[in-house]
Design an enzyme around this catalytic site. Structure first.
Site, PDB file in Angstrom:
ATOM      1  N   GLY A 186       0.820  -1.203   0.000  1.00  0.00           N
ATOM      2  CA  GLY A 186       0.000   0.000   0.000  1.00  0.00           C
ATOM      3  C   GLY A 186       0.852   1.250   0.000  1.00  0.00           C
ATOM      4  O   GLY A 186       2.073   1.201   0.054  1.00  0.00           O
ATOM      5  N   ARG A 250      -0.266  -5.129  -4.812  1.00  0.00           N
ATOM      6  CA  ARG A 250      -0.026  -6.284  -3.948  1.00  0.00           C
ATOM      7  C   ARG A 250       0.073  -7.543  -4.792  1.00  0.00           C
ATOM      8  O   ARG A 250      -0.504  -7.632  -5.870  1.00  0.00           O
ATOM      9  CB  ARG A 250      -1.162  -6.425  -2.923  1.00  0.00           C
ATOM     10  CG  ARG A 250      -1.299  -5.222  -2.005  1.00  0.00           C
ATOM     11  CD  ARG A 250      -2.355  -5.458  -0.935  1.00  0.00           C
ATOM     12  NE  ARG A 250      -2.574  -4.266  -0.125  1.00  0.00           N
ATOM     13  CZ  ARG A 250      -1.822  -3.908   0.909  1.00  0.00           C
ATOM     14  NH1 ARG A 250      -0.805  -4.681   1.263  1.00  0.00           N
ATOM     15  NH2 ARG A 250      -2.078  -2.809   1.584  1.00  0.00           N
ATOM     16  N   GLY A 251       0.792  -8.521  -4.290  1.00  0.00           N
ATOM     17  CA  GLY A 251       0.949  -9.763  -5.026  1.00  0.00           C
ATOM     18  C   GLY A 251       1.875  -9.595  -6.215  1.00  0.00           C
ATOM     19  O   GLY A 251       2.685  -8.663  -6.285  1.00  0.00           O
ATOM     20  N   GLY A 275       6.360  -3.763   3.028  1.00  0.00           N
ATOM     21  CA  GLY A 275       6.145  -4.229   4.391  1.00  0.00           C
ATOM     22  C   GLY A 275       6.475  -5.694   4.565  1.00  0.00           C
ATOM     23  O   GLY A 275       7.323  -6.249   3.854  1.00  0.00           O
ATOM     24  N   GLY A 277       4.882  -8.625   3.852  1.00  0.00           N
ATOM     25  CA  GLY A 277       4.729  -9.511   2.701  1.00  0.00           C
ATOM     26  C   GLY A 277       5.754  -9.220   1.626  1.00  0.00           C
ATOM     27  O   GLY A 277       6.324 -10.138   1.019  1.00  0.00           O
ATOM     28  N   THR A 304       6.790   1.152   6.870  1.00  0.00           N
ATOM     29  CA  THR A 304       5.791   1.085   7.926  1.00  0.00           C
ATOM     30  C   THR A 304       5.734   2.421   8.641  1.00  0.00           C
ATOM     31  O   THR A 304       6.745   2.922   9.123  1.00  0.00           O
ATOM     32  CB  THR A 304       6.106  -0.029   8.944  1.00  0.00           C
ATOM     33  OG1 THR A 304       5.234   0.106  10.068  1.00  0.00           O
ATOM     34  CG2 THR A 304       7.544   0.030   9.418  1.00  0.00           C
ATOM     35  N   ASP A 306       4.303   2.749  11.361  1.00  0.00           N
ATOM     36  CA  ASP A 306       4.156   2.436  12.786  1.00  0.00           C
ATOM     37  C   ASP A 306       5.424   2.695  13.593  1.00  0.00           C
ATOM     38  O   ASP A 306       5.401   2.677  14.820  1.00  0.00           O
ATOM     39  CB  ASP A 306       3.736   0.975  12.976  1.00  0.00           C
ATOM     40  CG  ASP A 306       2.312   0.729  12.518  1.00  0.00           C
ATOM     41  OD1 ASP A 306       1.540   1.709  12.483  1.00  0.00           O
ATOM     42  OD2 ASP A 306       1.970  -0.416  12.193  1.00  0.00           O
TER      43      ASP A 306
END
Length: 447
Positions: A186, A250-251, A275, A277, A304, A306
């Site tokens: 993301g 993603r993926g 991140g 994954g 991240t 966070d």
């Protein structure tokens, strides 16, 4: 992101002060090393395989009756954070003088491709044996706030990690490098800043062949997506815009297909921004390259907001997240303060850590209760959150609660559902607190 693979390098946005082309480019002490003509992949960085493991957790296997236990504990720590080097595999690999120097004024020396001539000796390099002390507090008691004691006597054990920065010797010739950058997962504030600094730093070293892979790992297999040439001119102003210049997704294709693409494109240096994954994929790419004996270095940049990466002072996007979170907190405060016995509940990001919630709460100055995953709490009972809310309403007439999304999950019903990245879907602690507050304070305004 509790831990990072031991073969993934982490970086900070301010890359000019870190290592590149044969240097660790991360705050955490990872290495990006060059390779000789022999096609052999190398490990590009090391984090402990269980880097989230605390000192107390690792101390469980320590025999404190052994008089040399402290020395052995320090050796174990050093081994877990050891940095592999190209010379581990090729002892005779020739180093070359670093092409990185902030004082560069002259063009590339024709007699030494990729090497900048210097008007004077530069003393801005970091010695390979430099270390940084991870913990700076000497705890004298296991009951001291924040104490993590190794043994019952709270013995002090120094924990050192490698110091990041440019090295005097490198193992890549810049003119032989084709570097690629890919952003996955993301969006996160600061992605363009990181892309920009990677490109600028690579150019400082003399790397000219830099490309971007569009839309994450998907860009390695989708024939409609082509490489994006990158240079200082291209990225000069991208940090003024949000999102990612390269796009995200993603993926993507399988690991084998990605490595096939790397080999076909001649990419020998891959910067992966993502991140959990994404870095699991980067780890798999590294192992596949090593299996095929390809000279490809994989460098992971933890994405991240966070701020929960071991050995990193601050992850990119964190400041922006805190700043934006304060807007929500201030809005909740105004509404709660304007209502009769109003209570504002603000839920912020933070699956396993409460850095955003805590920092935003401290910065705003309007939060009465901050709930984070690291600190267990009860809603009910004489010392519970609801009891304190009742006290706040009686004394100041309103209250604001800030809660991280991962806080209080033990109070919610667990599910086996996972999101697109494989993370367990958490229960909504914000809604739960709102419902419990409404049940206790009927007739009050809950925001």
């Amino acid at each position: 992101m509790g831990s990072i693979s031991h073969v993934i390098t982490t970086t900070l946005p301010h890359l000019p002060s870190t290592r590149s082309l044969g240097f660790p480019i991360s705050h955490s002490n990872s290495r990006l090393l060059s390779l000789p003509p022999t096609r052999v992949a190398k490990k590009v960085g090391v984090f402990a395989e269980h880097s989230s493991r605390s000192s107390t957790a690792s101390a469980a296997s320590v025999d404190f009756s052994d008089p040399d236990w402290k020395i052995k504990f320090q050796e174990d720590w050093e081994a877990r954070f050891r940095l592999p080097h190209l010379t581990d595999i090729f002892p005779n690999a020739p180093p070359i003088p670093s092409t990185f120097c902030l004082k560069m004024r002259t063009p590339i020396d024709r007699d030494f491709p990729g090497h900048y001539s210097l008007d004077e000796e530069w003393h801005g390099y970091i010695n390979n044996n430099d270390r940084v002390l991870l913990k700076t507090i000497y705890y004298s008691s296991p009951t001291s706030a924040g104490a993590e004691c190794i043994d019952p006597d709270c013995t002090w054990v120094e924990q050192w990690v490698h110091r990041a920065g440019p090295r005097e010797k490198i193992y890549y010739k810049p003119e032989e490098v084709k570097a690629a950058i890919v952003t996955c997962g993301g969006l996160c504030p600061g992605l363009n800043d990181v892309i920009r600094q990677i490109v600028i730093t690579l150019e400082i070293y003399g790397v000219k062949n830099i490309v971007g892979i569009p839309f994450g790992y998907r860009g390695f297999s989708d024939k409609e997506l082509t490489e994006v040439p990158l240079s200082r001119k291209v990225v000069q102003n991208i940090h003024l815009s949000g999102g990612s210049l390269l796009g995200v997704s993603r993926g993507g294709p399988g690991v084998s297909d990605i490595v096939d693409s790397l080999e076909k494109r001649g990419i020998n240096m891959l910067f992966v921004l993502g991140g959990n994954g994404t870095h699991a994929g980067a780890n798999a790419i590294h192992h596949e390259c090593r299996k095929r004996r390809l000279k490809v270095s994989v460098i992971g940049v933890p994405k991240t907001i966070d701020n929960d990466i071991l050995l990193m002072d601050k992850t990119f996007g964190f400041d922006t997240a805190v700043e934006e979170a304060q807007r929500a907190i201030n809005s909740a405060y105004i509404e709660a303060h304007s209502a009769y016995h109003g209570i504002g509940v603000v839920k912020l990001m933070g699956r396993s850590s409460g850095f955003i919630a805590m920092q935003a709460s401290l910065s705003s100055g309007q939060v009465d209760i901050c709930l984070i995953p690291e600190v267990p709490f009860n809603l009910h009972g004489p010392h519970g959150v609801l009891s304190h809310l009742k006290y706040l309403l009686e004394t100041k007439g309103s209250a604001v609660v800030c809660v991280a999304e991962g806080a209080g999950q033990n109070l919610l019903q667990k599910t086996n559902a996972t999101d697109a990245s494989g993370n367990v879907v958490f229960g909504d602690i914000g809604v739960y607190i709102q419902q419990e507050v409404c049940a206790m304070f009927m007739g009050h305004t809950i925001i």
